[in-house]
Write a protein that holds these residues in place. Structure first.
Motif, PDB file in Angstrom:
ATOM      1  N   PHE A  80       0.995  -1.331   0.085  1.00  0.00           N
ATOM      2  CA  PHE A  80       0.014   0.039   0.200  1.00  0.00           C
ATOM      3  C   PHE A  80       0.997   1.233  -0.076  1.00  0.00           C
ATOM      4  N   ALA A  81       2.132   1.304   0.767  1.00  0.00           N
ATOM      5  CA  ALA A  81       2.932   2.514   0.946  1.00  0.00           C
ATOM      6  C   ALA A  81       3.556   2.548  -0.391  1.00  0.00           C
ATOM      7  N   THR A  82       3.888   1.676  -1.232  1.00  0.00           N
ATOM      8  CA  THR A  82       4.597   1.578  -2.388  1.00  0.00           C
ATOM      9  C   THR A  82       3.507   2.196  -3.373  1.00  0.00           C
ATOM     10  N   TYR A  83       2.184   1.603  -3.343  1.00  0.00           N
ATOM     11  CA  TYR A  83       1.396   2.198  -4.113  1.00  0.00           C
ATOM     12  C   TYR A  83       1.093   3.578  -4.202  1.00  0.00           C
ATOM     13  N   ALA A  84       1.068   4.069  -2.868  1.00  0.00           N
ATOM     14  CA  ALA A  84       1.123   5.524  -2.538  1.00  0.00           C
ATOM     15  C   ALA A  84       2.157   6.351  -3.347  1.00  0.00           C
ATOM     16  N   GLU A  85       3.245   5.585  -3.307  1.00  0.00           N
ATOM     17  CA  GLU A  85       4.421   6.550  -4.117  1.00  0.00           C
ATOM     18  C   GLU A  85       3.944   6.649  -5.478  1.00  0.00           C
ATOM     19  N   TRP A  86       3.438   5.689  -6.105  1.00  0.00           N
ATOM     20  CA  TRP A  86       3.074   5.888  -7.491  1.00  0.00           C
ATOM     21  C   TRP A  86       1.915   6.683  -7.662  1.00  0.00           C
ATOM     22  N   LEU A  87       0.973   6.877  -6.575  1.00  0.00           N
ATOM     23  CA  LEU A  87      -0.080   7.612  -6.704  1.00  0.00           C
ATOM     24  C   LEU A  87       0.445   9.208  -6.583  1.00  0.00           C
ATOM     25  N   TRP A  88       1.687   9.281  -5.598  1.00  0.00           N
ATOM     26  CA  TRP A  88       1.855  10.681  -5.478  1.00  0.00           C
ATOM     27  C   TRP A  88       2.696  11.294  -6.746  1.00  0.00           C
ATOM     28  N   SER A  89       3.174  10.305  -7.605  1.00  0.00           N
ATOM     29  CA  SER A  89       4.073  10.843  -8.603  1.00  0.00           C
ATOM     30  C   SER A  89       3.192  11.067  -9.766  1.00  0.00           C
ATOM     31  N   GLU A  90       1.840  10.510  -9.874  1.00  0.00           N
ATOM     32  CA  GLU A  90       0.841  10.618 -10.742  1.00  0.00           C
ATOM     33  C   GLU A  90       0.335  11.996 -10.514  1.00  0.00           C
ATOM     34  N   HIS A  91       0.159  12.232  -9.142  1.00  0.00           N
ATOM     35  CA  HIS A  91      -0.826  13.511  -8.698  1.00  0.00           C
ATOM     36  C   HIS A  91       0.013  14.717  -8.960  1.00  0.00           C
ATOM     37  N   ASN A  92       1.567  14.482  -8.859  1.00  0.00           N
ATOM     38  CA  ASN A  92       2.421  15.523  -9.338  1.00  0.00           C
ATOM     39  C   ASN A  92       2.763  15.580 -10.933  1.00  0.00           C
ATOM     40  N   GLY A  93       2.038  14.974 -11.612  1.00  0.00           N
ATOM     41  CA  GLY A  93       2.344  15.008 -13.254  1.00  0.00           C
ATOM     42  C   GLY A  93       3.437  14.236 -13.736  1.00  0.00           C
ATOM     43  N   GLY A  94       4.055  13.205 -12.547  1.00  0.00           N
ATOM     44  CA  GLY A  94       5.063  12.531 -13.172  1.00  0.00           C
ATOM     45  C   GLY A  94       4.640  11.346 -13.572  1.00  0.00           C
ATOM     46  N   THR A  95       5.571  10.236 -13.449  1.00  0.00           N
ATOM     47  CA  THR A  95       5.105   8.851 -14.003  1.00  0.00           C
ATOM     48  C   THR A  95       3.775   8.409 -13.524  1.00  0.00           C
ATOM     49  N   THR A  96       2.851   7.924 -14.234  1.00  0.00           N
ATOM     50  CA  THR A  96       1.674   7.329 -13.866  1.00  0.00           C
ATOM     51  C   THR A  96       1.647   5.933 -13.300  1.00  0.00           C
TER      52      THR A  96
END
Ligand code: ARG
Ligand code: ZN
Length: 464
Positions: A346-362
């Motif tokens: 879950f915490a790793t998926y949150a990293e992915w969500l954070w990146s997507e939220h900031n216009g980075g890797t989806t």
């Protein structure tokens, strides 16, 4: 033999594990209660935690002398007996135990490996609330190089200590029921040489008090916490406090060596916590923050309210990871270590969500990149069966996160994000299992999801 003719003794003997002789004569074993088990029942970590009681509160009154690397003081553990108890264990690594009382009366005590065995003057009735006070002192020894876990527990540093205890290092600094299945509230009263700062979980209770060249910091965590998240990290620190834009109290601190990163740590921790509150549900604790110390642990740990970063400058991604753990791992905690993906996936998926939220890797791109990976470990190591000697394998993090992404695709964004909030809401401050997560996902989506979870969590091959 004589023993075999005594009702109840077989049970008493098998549970005693040869650690110490039973204190009560055999014939009294039943009326006087039975020994509490030396493990809480996690098959992967058989002697972690203990049986027969449930801790409600730890009150730790400790002094630390960094020059002598000596920790001393008293731990008062308030617990409820879940069976009639003739004796019970706590987990403690090292130290000299000077005295033990139960409800104020001197109790017998002995040591075997990391077990402290306490025999109260009188057996405890099932359901009884009791207080054990342990007076102890010594040089803390962290756990070193145990399989791939590195050094953890109470780690002395030049100016104090870096205290990060996942998975089972709480015992290196206080007697505890050292397993995440038993959560409790905490008070910390810690005295150090004046000039040093003590950083524990929760909130400071008033200003630190200095007398005779020593300062006492009193911290209190009023929300249930697992033992591995408790900390009394101490040393020379630069501290910044305030409130996040969303109004949450923030406490950030760095070793002087990282002082130029203090503002970044403060601002990012505030911003990330506010954002996760909109995605995962209301923030479960009364403050957020983070601490950078100068011990190169090679990892960070999501200590409740105050993640610790061990000797490196954290970037936004790892701050997003550690703060997501406040919901996944800290508020909703695992019941046994094989479910660690409920924290790390879950915490790793949150990293992915954070990146997507900031216009980075989806998140979709991250998933695709890993799915194409030939990293054999990811496919050989099913994340739902965490191995004790390789607990933090990348699969638990990455394949755990991939499992959530596949689930999201299957049940749709709307149900997926409602599911995350229902999960953090239903198990807030408690413990949960993978089976409960699957059941909730099936209930909320109305879909049969056994195949999905089986392929992603339990099979030693890349799911098709
Ligand atoms: N839970 C931590 C994280 O997500 C990892 C802790 C690793 N612990 C250890 N003893 N190596 O980053
Ligand atoms: Zn993590």
């Amino acid at each position: 033999t004589v023993l075999a003719t005594v009702p109840g003794l077989a049970t008493a003997c098998s549970a005693s594990d040869g650690a110490t002789a039973p204190s009560a004569p055999p014939a009294r074993a039943q009326e006087g209660g039975l020994p509490g088990a030396d493990g809480i029942g996690d098959p992967d970590f058989p002697t972690d935690g203990n049986g027969g009681y449930d801790v409600g509160h730890y009150a730790l009154k400790l002094s630390y002398d960094p020059a002598a690397t000596r920790l001393s003081g008293t731990a008062r553990v308030t617990a409820t007996a879940t069976q009639a108890l003739s004796r019970f264990n706590l987990d403690l690594h090292g130290f000299t135990v000077r005295s033990v009382t139960v409800d104020g009366r001197a109790a017998g005590h002995s040591r075997a490996d990391d077990e402290l065995v306490v025999t109260p003057a009188q057996p405890l009735a099932k359901g009884a609330r009791f207080e054990v006070a342990i007076d102890y002192a010594g040089r803390p020894e962290p756990v070193r190089n145990s399989s791939n876990l590195g050094t953890y527990g109470f780690i002395p540093t030049k100016d104090g200590a870096f205290v990060t205890a996942e998975p089972n290092g709480a015992r290196t600094w206080f007697p505890s029921n050292d397993h995440p299945a038993d959560k409790a509230t905490f008070d910390f009263d810690v005295t150090v040489p004046a000039g040093l700062t003590v950083i524990a979980n929760g909130e400071l209770r008033g200003r630190p008090v200095t007398t005779g060249g020593r300062t006492t910091f009193s911290w209190r965590e009023t929300h249930p916490m697992v033992t591995y998240l408790a900390t009394i990290t101490m040393g020379r620190f630069e501290v910044r406090t305030g409130r996040s834009p969303g109004g949450l109290p923030v406490y950030a601190a760095t070793d002087p060596r990282y002082r130029e990163h203090l503002d970044f740590l403060y601002r990012t921790s505030a911003k990330v916590t506010d954002y996760w509150s909109t995605v995962f549900g209301n923030y479960p604790f009364s403050s957020t923050g983070g601490v950078i110390d100068d011990f190169s642990a090679g990892y960070a740990l999501e200590n409740q309210t105050k993640p610790m970063y061990g000797g490196f400058q954290p970037d936004e991604s790892i701050i997003a990871h550690e703060l997501a753990h406040q919901w996944f791992g800290d508020s909703v905690s695992i019941t046994r270590w094989k479910d660690l993906w409920l924290n790390e996936g879950f915490a790793t998926y949150a990293e992915w969500l954070w990146s997507e939220h900031n216009g980075g890797t989806t998140a979709a791109r991250s998933f695709q990149d890993y799915y194409g990976s030939e990293q054999a470990a990811l496919w050989k190591y099913p994340p739902g069966v965490a191995r004790p000697d390789d607990l933090f394998n990348a699969s638990v993090y990455v394949r755990g996160a991939m499992t959530l992404h596949v689930l999201r695709g299957r049940i749709g964004d709307d149900t997926f994000f409602r599911l995350l909030r229902a999960w953090t809401g239903e198990h807030r401050y408690g413990n949960a299992t993978t089976e409960q997560f699957i059941a909730l996902a099936e209930k909320m989506s109305g879909k049969q999801l056994d195949d999905l979870f089986d392929a992603w969590l339990y099979q030693p091959r890349r799911p098709s």
